[in-house]
Motif scaffolding. Structure first.
Motif, PDB file in Angstrom:
ATOM      1  N   PHE A 151       0.830  -1.205   0.000  1.00  0.00           N
ATOM      2  CA  PHE A 151       0.000   0.000   0.000  1.00  0.00           C
ATOM      3  C   PHE A 151       0.864   1.254   0.000  1.00  0.00           C
ATOM      4  O   PHE A 151       0.584   2.217  -0.717  1.00  0.00           O
ATOM      5  N   ALA A 152       1.925   1.263   0.812  1.00  0.00           N
ATOM      6  CA  ALA A 152       2.787   2.443   0.905  1.00  0.00           C
ATOM      7  C   ALA A 152       3.431   2.762  -0.441  1.00  0.00           C
ATOM      8  O   ALA A 152       3.625   3.934  -0.778  1.00  0.00           O
ATOM      9  N   LEU A 153       3.765   1.748  -1.215  1.00  0.00           N
ATOM     10  CA  LEU A 153       4.332   1.974  -2.545  1.00  0.00           C
ATOM     11  C   LEU A 153       3.318   2.675  -3.453  1.00  0.00           C
ATOM     12  O   LEU A 153       3.663   3.617  -4.172  1.00  0.00           O
ATOM     13  N   LEU A 154       2.082   2.202  -3.432  1.00  0.00           N
ATOM     14  CA  LEU A 154       1.042   2.839  -4.244  1.00  0.00           C
ATOM     15  C   LEU A 154       0.758   4.253  -3.762  1.00  0.00           C
ATOM     16  O   LEU A 154       0.597   5.175  -4.556  1.00  0.00           O
ATOM     17  N   GLU A 155       0.699   4.420  -2.444  1.00  0.00           N
ATOM     18  CA  GLU A 155       0.426   5.734  -1.868  1.00  0.00           C
ATOM     19  C   GLU A 155       1.484   6.743  -2.299  1.00  0.00           C
ATOM     20  O   GLU A 155       1.167   7.907  -2.587  1.00  0.00           O
ATOM     21  N   ALA A 156       2.732   6.300  -2.371  1.00  0.00           N
ATOM     22  CA  ALA A 156       3.820   7.204  -2.750  1.00  0.00           C
ATOM     23  C   ALA A 156       3.694   7.663  -4.200  1.00  0.00           C
ATOM     24  O   ALA A 156       4.242   8.696  -4.582  1.00  0.00           O
ATOM     25  N   GLU A 157       2.970   6.899  -5.024  1.00  0.00           N
ATOM     26  CA  GLU A 157       2.782   7.254  -6.432  1.00  0.00           C
ATOM     27  C   GLU A 157       1.497   8.030  -6.670  1.00  0.00           C
ATOM     28  O   GLU A 157       1.202   8.437  -7.792  1.00  0.00           O
ATOM     29  N   ALA A 158       0.715   8.251  -5.621  1.00  0.00           N
ATOM     30  CA  ALA A 158      -0.628   8.805  -5.788  1.00  0.00           C
ATOM     31  C   ALA A 158      -0.609  10.300  -6.086  1.00  0.00           C
ATOM     32  O   ALA A 158       0.251  11.036  -5.621  1.00  0.00           O
ATOM     33  N   LEU A 187       5.604   8.873  10.294  1.00  0.00           N
ATOM     34  CA  LEU A 187       5.803  10.324  10.189  1.00  0.00           C
ATOM     35  C   LEU A 187       6.441  10.694   8.852  1.00  0.00           C
ATOM     36  O   LEU A 187       6.143  11.742   8.279  1.00  0.00           O
ATOM     37  N   ALA A 188       7.329   9.827   8.352  1.00  0.00           N
ATOM     38  CA  ALA A 188       7.959  10.099   7.060  1.00  0.00           C
ATOM     39  C   ALA A 188       6.930  10.110   5.940  1.00  0.00           C
ATOM     40  O   ALA A 188       7.045  10.882   4.972  1.00  0.00           O
ATOM     41  N   ARG A 189       5.895   9.273   6.045  1.00  0.00           N
ATOM     42  CA  ARG A 189       4.846   9.243   5.019  1.00  0.00           C
ATOM     43  C   ARG A 189       4.127  10.576   4.920  1.00  0.00           C
ATOM     44  O   ARG A 189       3.565  10.906   3.866  1.00  0.00           O
ATOM     45  N   GLN A 190       4.112  11.352   5.991  1.00  0.00           N
ATOM     46  CA  GLN A 190       3.359  12.601   5.996  1.00  0.00           C
ATOM     47  C   GLN A 190       3.932  13.653   5.052  1.00  0.00           C
ATOM     48  O   GLN A 190       3.254  14.625   4.740  1.00  0.00           O
ATOM     49  N   SER A 191       5.149  13.442   4.574  1.00  0.00           N
ATOM     50  CA  SER A 191       5.715  14.374   3.590  1.00  0.00           C
ATOM     51  C   SER A 191       4.903  14.366   2.301  1.00  0.00           C
ATOM     52  O   SER A 191       4.990  15.297   1.491  1.00  0.00           O
ATOM     53  N   LEU A 192       4.082  13.336   2.110  1.00  0.00           N
ATOM     54  CA  LEU A 192       3.220  13.262   0.931  1.00  0.00           C
ATOM     55  C   LEU A 192       2.277  14.469   0.862  1.00  0.00           C
ATOM     56  O   LEU A 192       1.945  14.953  -0.222  1.00  0.00           O
ATOM     57  N   LEU A 193       1.870  14.971   2.025  1.00  0.00           N
ATOM     58  CA  LEU A 193       0.915  16.078   2.057  1.00  0.00           C
ATOM     59  C   LEU A 193       1.480  17.373   1.495  1.00  0.00           C
ATOM     60  O   LEU A 193       0.734  18.205   0.980  1.00  0.00           O
ATOM     61  N   THR A 194       2.775  17.554   1.611  1.00  0.00           N
ATOM     62  CA  THR A 194       3.401  18.801   1.161  1.00  0.00           C
ATOM     63  C   THR A 194       4.269  18.593  -0.081  1.00  0.00           C
ATOM     64  O   THR A 194       4.989  19.505  -0.476  1.00  0.00           O
ATOM     65  N   ARG A 195       4.151  17.423  -0.703  1.00  0.00           N
ATOM     66  CA  ARG A 195       4.922  17.166  -1.922  1.00  0.00           C
ATOM     67  C   ARG A 195       4.450  18.099  -3.031  1.00  0.00           C
ATOM     68  O   ARG A 195       3.255  18.319  -3.208  1.00  0.00           O
ATOM     69  N   LYS A 196       5.382  18.654  -3.778  1.00  0.00           N
ATOM     70  CA  LYS A 196       5.057  19.644  -4.799  1.00  0.00           C
ATOM     71  C   LYS A 196       4.917  19.059  -6.194  1.00  0.00           C
ATOM     72  O   LYS A 196       4.149  19.551  -7.012  1.00  0.00           O
ATOM     73  N   ASN A 197       5.673  18.039  -6.500  1.00  0.00           N
ATOM     74  CA  ASN A 197       5.713  17.567  -7.883  1.00  0.00           C
ATOM     75  C   ASN A 197       5.660  16.038  -7.948  1.00  0.00           C
ATOM     76  O   ASN A 197       6.700  15.399  -7.834  1.00  0.00           O
ATOM     77  N   PRO A 198       4.466  15.460  -8.150  1.00  0.00           N
ATOM     78  CA  PRO A 198       3.204  16.189  -8.272  1.00  0.00           C
ATOM     79  C   PRO A 198       2.558  16.411  -6.902  1.00  0.00           C
ATOM     80  O   PRO A 198       2.805  15.672  -5.950  1.00  0.00           O
ATOM     81  N   CYS A 199       1.722  17.431  -6.820  1.00  0.00           N
ATOM     82  CA  CYS A 199       0.965  17.697  -5.604  1.00  0.00           C
ATOM     83  C   CYS A 199      -0.101  16.611  -5.433  1.00  0.00           C
ATOM     84  O   CYS A 199      -0.657  16.127  -6.418  1.00  0.00           O
ATOM     85  N   VAL A 200      -0.371  16.222  -4.198  1.00  0.00           N
ATOM     86  CA  VAL A 200      -1.365  15.195  -3.915  1.00  0.00           C
ATOM     87  C   VAL A 200      -2.632  15.842  -3.351  1.00  0.00           C
ATOM     88  O   VAL A 200      -2.565  16.620  -2.393  1.00  0.00           O
ATOM     89  N   VAL A 201      -3.768  15.542  -3.952  1.00  0.00           N
ATOM     90  CA  VAL A 201      -5.054  15.980  -3.420  1.00  0.00           C
ATOM     91  C   VAL A 201      -5.454  14.983  -2.333  1.00  0.00           C
ATOM     92  O   VAL A 201      -5.580  13.781  -2.593  1.00  0.00           O
TER      93      VAL A 201
END
Length: 285
Positions: free
Chosen positions: A104-111, A156-170
């Protein structure tokens, strides 16, 4: 990926046996040792240079302990590794997650979009460190301290997904009101968690809605779900319960879940009402 793409794994949450330590930890350790020896440093010399104990350096080199981001950044500078260690950090962090969660974490990182319904707890991407730690410390069978720290760091490291810029995650989540009344970690921890939720909606890509308890029946009563869409517009639905994760990609099945989630959003309090409720709940603690 079709119906055969369903992957279910189960884990007790116990510490990995020695032989099952992640291969990426061992690979990272071997690379670290190569750079250290090329630099003409002993383990003690590297430990002194980066501000860690020699035992920690030895553990990372032997693949017994994962490197944290701060360790990697310090080693990159001291050894002039040119990014070779840094590029492995995401994989090192992901391997700290429970086995059932890693696909799941792999897919989430690509979302590029992540929608969830969370009936029991605040979703992991919005959890405070204290809230997440309290959950891990309540795990049964109990986790040892090393496992708790590893899972916490990874969460906690997964939470960087929220502020990722390229691409931004909705990011959109519908949280059951009852989950916000559950005193995880006690009053202080829960107040801090509610304040985090309140503040998170200031991010333009984050939306939080609360499902009121007074609504006795709604389209999410069958349980938790996470809907993911990747940059290639592939869609998945992920369902987790009691340490079992099911990931589905069949178009007909996934479509039903997206329709169900759309109905959930229409049944929940809208974002402004949700923010006011969360603010009120935090003020009462």
């Amino acid at each position: 990926m079709g119906r055969a793409a369903e992957r279910t794994c189960q884990t007790t949450g116990r510490r990995r046996p020695e032989k099952e330590r992640p291969a990426v930890w061992s690979a990272y350790g071997k690379l670290l040792r190569l750079f250290r020896e090329r630099a003409g440093l002993t383990q003690q010399g590297l430990a002194d240079a980066i501000g860690y104990s020699v035992e920690q350096v030895a553990s990372v080199e032997q693949g017994r302990r994962p490197a944290k981001v701060s360790f990697t950044e310090a080693a990159e500078r001291a050894l002039e590794a040119g990014g070779a260690l840094r590029v492995l950090q995401d994989d090192v962090d992901r391997a700290k997650l429970p086995l059932f969660f890693q696909d799941f974490a792999l897919l989430e990182a690509e979302a590029v979009s992540r929608f969830s319904y969370d009936p029991m707890l605040v979703p992991g991407l919005l959890q405070t460190e204290s809230y997440a730690r309290a959950l891990l410390e309540s795990h049964f069978p109990p986790l040892d301290e090393e496992a708790i720290e590893q899972h916490l760091t990874a969460r906690l490291a997964r939470q960087s997904l929220l502020t990722r810029k390229n691409p931004c995650v909705v990011f959109s989540c519908v949280i059951e009101e009852a989950a916000l009344h559950r005193m995880v970690g006690g009053v202080r921890v829960m107040r801090e968690q509610l304040e985090r939720l309140r503040d998170s909606v200031r991010l333009r890509n984050v939306e939080v809605q609360v499902m009121p308890t007074k609504l006795a029946a709604h389209s999410g009563v069958n349980g938790q779900m996470v809907l993911l869409e990747t940059l290639e517009r592939r869609q998945f639905v992920c369902i987790e319960a009691q340490g079992i994760m099911s990931i589905r990609s069949d178009q007909d099945e996934v479509s039903e879940f997206w329709l169900r989630y759309g109905m959930l959003r229409s049944q929940a309090l809208h974002t402004e009402e949700s923010a006011r409720l969360i603010e009120h709940m935090a003020g009462e603690l």
